[in-house]
Enzyme design. Structure first.
Site, PDB file in Angstrom:
ATOM      1  N   ASP A  36       0.807  -1.255   0.170  1.00 39.06           N
ATOM      2  CA  ASP A  36      -0.024  -0.036  -0.012  1.00 39.06           C
ATOM      3  C   ASP A  36       0.741   1.055  -0.050  1.00 39.06           C
ATOM      4  O   ASP A  36       2.113   1.164  -0.142  1.00 39.06           O
ATOM      5  CB  ASP A  36      -1.076   0.100   1.077  1.00 39.06           C
ATOM      6  CG  ASP A  36      -0.346  -0.411   2.378  1.00 39.06           C
ATOM      7  OD1 ASP A  36       0.890  -0.021   2.644  1.00 39.06           O
ATOM      8  OD2 ASP A  36      -0.817  -1.435   3.171  1.00 39.06           O
ATOM      9  N   LYS A  58      -4.828   3.394  -0.912  1.00 35.44           N
ATOM     10  CA  LYS A  58      -5.918   4.417  -1.331  1.00 35.44           C
ATOM     11  C   LYS A  58      -5.485   4.909  -2.536  1.00 35.44           C
ATOM     12  O   LYS A  58      -4.326   5.148  -3.017  1.00 35.44           O
ATOM     13  CB  LYS A  58      -6.044   5.406  -0.342  1.00 35.44           C
ATOM     14  CG  LYS A  58      -6.790   5.159   0.759  1.00 35.44           C
ATOM     15  CD  LYS A  58      -7.281   6.257   1.610  1.00 35.44           C
ATOM     16  CE  LYS A  58      -7.616   6.013   2.933  1.00 35.44           C
ATOM     17  NZ  LYS A  58      -6.946   6.663   3.886  1.00 35.44           N
ATOM     18  N   MET A 173      -1.888   8.471  13.398  1.00 36.31           N
ATOM     19  CA  MET A 173      -3.114   8.493  12.764  1.00 36.31           C
ATOM     20  C   MET A 173      -3.828   9.575  13.498  1.00 36.31           C
ATOM     21  O   MET A 173      -5.090   9.316  13.545  1.00 36.31           O
ATOM     22  CB  MET A 173      -3.913   7.229  12.506  1.00 36.31           C
ATOM     23  CG  MET A 173      -3.262   6.148  11.755  1.00 36.31           C
ATOM     24  SD  MET A 173      -4.116   4.687  11.780  1.00 36.31           S
ATOM     25  CE  MET A 173      -3.535   3.832  13.030  1.00 36.31           C
TER      26      MET A 173
HETATM   27  N1  SAH Z   1       2.599  -0.049  11.029  1.00 33.58           N
HETATM   28  C1  SAH Z   1       3.006   1.296  10.788  1.00 33.58           C
HETATM   29  C2  SAH Z   1       1.535   2.197  11.339  1.00 33.58           C
HETATM   30  C3  SAH Z   1       0.415   1.999  10.592  1.00 33.58           C
HETATM   31  S1  SAH Z   1      -0.512   3.450  10.827  1.00 33.58           S
HETATM   32  C4  SAH Z   1       4.149   1.603  11.642  1.00 33.58           C
HETATM   33  O1  SAH Z   1       4.510   0.615  12.515  1.00 33.58           O
HETATM   34  O2  SAH Z   1       4.721   2.615  11.421  1.00 33.58           O
HETATM   35  C5  SAH Z   1      -0.407   4.496   9.749  1.00 33.58           C
HETATM   36  C6  SAH Z   1       0.051   5.751  10.439  1.00 33.58           C
HETATM   37  O3  SAH Z   1       1.427   5.700  10.683  1.00 33.58           O
HETATM   38  C7  SAH Z   1      -0.047   7.100   9.708  1.00 33.58           C
HETATM   39  O4  SAH Z   1      -1.290   7.526   9.913  1.00 33.58           O
HETATM   40  C8  SAH Z   1       0.947   8.074  10.574  1.00 33.58           C
HETATM   41  O5  SAH Z   1       0.736   8.385  11.952  1.00 33.58           O
HETATM   42  C9  SAH Z   1       2.010   7.085  10.734  1.00 33.58           C
HETATM   43  N2  SAH Z   1       2.925   6.931   9.780  1.00 33.58           N
HETATM   44  C10 SAH Z   1       3.618   6.035   9.293  1.00 33.58           C
HETATM   45  N3  SAH Z   1       4.625   6.361   8.254  1.00 33.58           N
HETATM   46  C11 SAH Z   1       4.987   7.508   8.730  1.00 33.58           C
HETATM   47  C12 SAH Z   1       5.624   8.299   7.930  1.00 33.58           C
HETATM   48  N4  SAH Z   1       6.639   8.042   7.302  1.00 33.58           N
HETATM   49  N5  SAH Z   1       5.689   9.747   8.563  1.00 33.58           N
HETATM   50  C13 SAH Z   1       4.554  10.086   9.346  1.00 33.58           C
HETATM   51  N6  SAH Z   1       3.780   9.326   9.943  1.00 33.58           N
HETATM   52  C14 SAH Z   1       3.910   7.877   9.309  1.00 33.58           C
END
Ligand code: SAH
Length: 516
Positions: A36, A58, A173
């Site tokens: 994704d 998306k 998020m």
């Molecule tokens: N499994 C992921 C999180 C998924 S939820 C992890 O461990 O990082 C998705 C959320 O992760 C986004 O809405 C944001 O809040 C955060 N996120 C993931 N990658 C990001 C990035 N490069 N910069 C800022 N926020 C990020």
């Protein structure tokens, strides 16, 4: 058919190098990859050419694929007997619904492995210079989702407990609910002057950081129209950013640079851009391969069969060396049969390539690393009647064999490789160019210009030059720049000297003088 296997792989937060070695190994052996939007497009280059790619994130025109459909897709692909990588942003088990995907696999008896990833909850603050713990300020951190509807969030999160539970609170998020989250934390005892930072698209060229306090950050986010995805960090350690900021201070930070060189040659340019904080985006538009024509192949075999007859072997490129040795291998020829030959190399890189194969060249030019310089160096040592073997690419110039012939040397040219245009599949290159998310396009030869224009045409772009005008253009030298200009491109950077070093330096200077 035997059931395949699914790897649930954490891709890391964005910087493609933050994937794990195990994750990369899974990608490299996959028959199908399901990904994704948080997964870096660069990682998709690692999959084998035959692998099927499924985008389930998306898209502007439609919603993301439903979780049930993703689960079903993973199961179906595995039942086909395929090795599947489910590539997920950050860590697969941190708010990624990775748990549900693993459950679906377990229920269908499909073998799977979890490959943990570098979670954005920790890595994104780190790239903004914010440690989530610090001996002087925070001995614990709490990671929350801010995703739910505010009412649901209130029942899901015990704010009274959360507010005091940890030194640092990290919210994923949470941008849309930021105001609500800040209020609840203040209601339950966090002081309004608690420092807060939002880091958007952390670890990527688009990384932006906004700082404030629990009391004012929601207003600031609104004023700046600061959009998700972002990691929210709340707590005293945010103050360390002032001193520890590092990524955003690098000279090429925020610059995504397209590298169009052939795959095997792109590495050096990409590595330099990366070291300087830029984000290389490799899109190789040139490829080398063994010659297709049977006549050419036969000529090579015949030339190698007479190994003992050469007085010289002249290498004018790294690729020439590489392919020459491949041909030796394919023909079963022992290098020692060339015992009469002296070896010449056009420059230090070619010489290195030879040395790595146990051959120290007898002749390397002192400064002019092209055919002219090599010829100057050699001409004292050649005599009429000598035979020279020139293993080269099909686009090599005729100048050197002609000059040798003038001195009575019999030059045997063999095209050990040929150069062909490439147009790798890529579902984000055009989109990112359109959105101005590729800031600079580099050309290291005229053929990279011709081929990129052609490749964009193949990807369905009607006006490739118009699209490329959205980016800055950097060329390795005057000839390449002329080619680019002939397409109507505005060349902002020309390397001097015409080397990769010169190119990188010119790009850094260009941005040092440009306003961000
Ligand atoms: N499994 C992921 C999180 C998924 S939820 C992890 O461990 O990082 C998705 C959320 O992760 C986004 O809405 C944001 O809040 C955060 N996120 C993931 N990658 C990001 C990035 N490069 N910069 C800022 N926020 C990020």
């Amino acid at each position: 058919m035997a059931t395949g296997k699914v790897y649930l792989v954490g891709a890391g937060p964005g910087d493609p190098k933050l994937i794990t070695i195990r994750g990369l190994e899974a990608l490299r052996k996959s028959d199908a990859v399901v990904y994704d939007r948080l997964a870096a497009p660069q990682l998709l280059r690692e999959v084998p050419p035959h692998a099927r790619l499924y985008y389930v994130g998306k898209r502007p025109e439609r919603h993301a694929t439903k979780q049930d459909d993703i689960n079903r897709l993973l199961v179906e692909l595995a039942l086909e007997g395929l090795t599947v990588t489910r590539l997920k942003g950050g860590d697969p088990f941190v708010f990624g619904r990775g748990g549900e995907e693993a459950e679906a696999l377990a229920r269908h008896g499909i073998p799977f492995e979890i490959v943990p990833g570098v979670t954005s909850a920790v890595a994104v603050p780190a790239y903004a210079g914010i440690p989530v713990t610090h001996r002087d300020a925070a001995s614990s951190f709490l990671v929350l989702t801010g995703h739910e509807h505010p009412d649901k969030l209130d029942s899901a999160v015990r704010w009274d407990k959360a507010a005091g539970a940890a030194g640092t609170i990290v919210v994923l998020m949470g941008v849309a609910n930021l105001d609500h989250i800040c209020r609840r934390l203040m209601e339950h005892g966090r002081p309004p002057d608690t420092p807060v930072a939002l880091v958007r698209w952390g670890t990527r060229a688009e990384q932006r950081t906004l700082e404030g306090t629990l009391g004012d950050i929601a207003r600031k986010v609104k004023e700046a129209d600061f959009k998700p995805p972002a990691v929210i960090v709340i707590g005293e350690t945010v103050r360390w950013r002032r001193e520890l900021q590092w990524f955003e201070r690098k000279p090429l930070f925020g610059r995504r640079v397209l590298v169009t060189r052939a795959k095997g040659q792109a590495g050096e340019l990409s590595a330099r851009i990366d070291e300087l904080g830029g984000e290389p985006y490799e899109y190789p538009v040139i490829e080398t391969r063994l010659p297709e024509s049977e006549d050419k192949r036969e000529a090579i075999r015949a030339a190698l069969a007479r190994a003992e007859t050469y007085d010289w072997i002249i290498f004018t490129s790294v690729n020439g060396v590489d392919y020459f040795f491949r041909w030796l291998g394919m023909c079963g020829t022992d290098m020692r049969r060339f015992h009469r030959a002296r070896v010449a190399a056009v420059g230090p890189k070619t010489a290195e390539e030879l040395k790595s194969r146990g051959i120290v060249p007898d002749t390397v030019p002192g400064k002019l690393f092209q055919a002219e310089g090599l010829f100057d160096e050699m001409k004292e040592h050649v005599r009429p009647g000598m035979r020279a073997l020139l293993p080269r690419g099909d686009l090599a110039r005729d100048w050197l064999p002609e000059e040798l012939a003038r001195l009575g040397v019999e030059a045997v040219e063999i095209d050990v490789y040929e150069t062909v245009p490439a147009a790798p599949r890529d579902d984000r290159l055009v989109e990112w160019l359109e959105q101005g998310r590729i800031h600079m396009v580099t050309f290291t030869s005229s053929s990279t210009v011709h081929n990129l224009i052609a490749a964009l045409g193949k990807l369905g772009v009607e006006d490739p030059a118009g699209l490329l005008r959205k980016a800055d253009i950097a060329c390795i030298g005057a000839v390449t720049a002329e080619t680019a200009a002939a397409y109507g491109l505005d060349v902002g950077v020309i390397a001097n000297p015409s080397t990769i070093d010169g190119l990188v330096k010119a790009i850094v200077d260009y941005y040092a003088n440009a306003k961000r």
